[in-house]
Design a protein around this motif. Structure first.
Motif: not given
Length: 216
Positions: A43-61
């Protein structure tokens, strides 16, 4: 939630974003929990992925796609570890027992990584708007799938897979302005080496390989 993609501070001339920092700190916590074979790693990995997805989306596909995969495999890993962790009444300690992959499994993972990287890179090249760097993006995307699958199956080799992904991911993050990701992966490297040693020793101590023969 726009503050997540705003600047937190400047470190060594690099602008650190809140999303980059928080997501990677959670990623470090997830890796440490994985080292300890703790179910909450997922679940901690899931939360990390969710936040980093928002950071990278639109820049590093490729990196954003990597985080989407992280979230999906985190759900699978939670289910797999919860299903296969050793019960006290069976002589277990409540955690999964690490094991080395068979040669067939290793061959399958290497083949999947090679074919998958080529396929995804060709797809990115066919749609240039999806990726600025098709080959490294594809490598990161597919390598993450392989690494997290191996982790979910309790394979010691997952640590090696993460190191191979990071060899490309770290310079790519620095080059694209995600400096905190690059700095954090120095710590990741140390954790991976210690974690790999711990899992290797535990795989030798186990009376039977965990997850051996379990359905995928």
């Amino acid at each position: 939630m726009n503050w997540l993609n705003s600047e937190a501070f400047v470190l060594f001339g690099q602008h650190i974003l809140w999303s980059d920092m928080i997501g990677n700190i959670l990623g470090l916590a997830a890796l440490a929990l994985g080292w300890r074979r703790n179910l909450w790693s997922w679940p901690v990995q899931f939360a990390s992925g969710l936040i980093l997805f928002g950071a990278f989306y639109g820049h590093l596909t490729g990196s954003a796609g990597k985080q989407a995969v992280v979230m999906v495999v985190a759900l699978y890993g939670w289910w797999q570890w919860n299903r296969n962790r050793g019960r006290a009444e069976d002589g277990g300690d409540g955690h999964i027992t690490p094991r080395f992959a068979t040669w067939r499994e290793r061959g399958a993972m290497v083949a999947a990584a090679a074919v998958g990287t080529v396929a995804v890179a060709v797809f990115f090249k066919a749609y240039p708007s999806l990726s600025w760097d098709p080959w490294p993006d594809a490598y990161i995307f597919v390598g993450t799938v392989v690494a997290m699958y191996a982790q979910a199956r309790g394979m010691v080799e997952f640590w090696i897979a993460w190191l191979l992904v990071d060899l490309v991911g770290v310079p790519l993050n620095f080059a694209n302005g995600y400096a905190f990701s690059g700095f954090v992966y120095v710590i990741y490297g140390a954790l991976v080496l210690w974690g790999m040693r711990d899992w290797w020793l535990r795989s030798r101590q186990g009376s039977r390989p965990a997850l051996e023969g379990a359905p995928a």
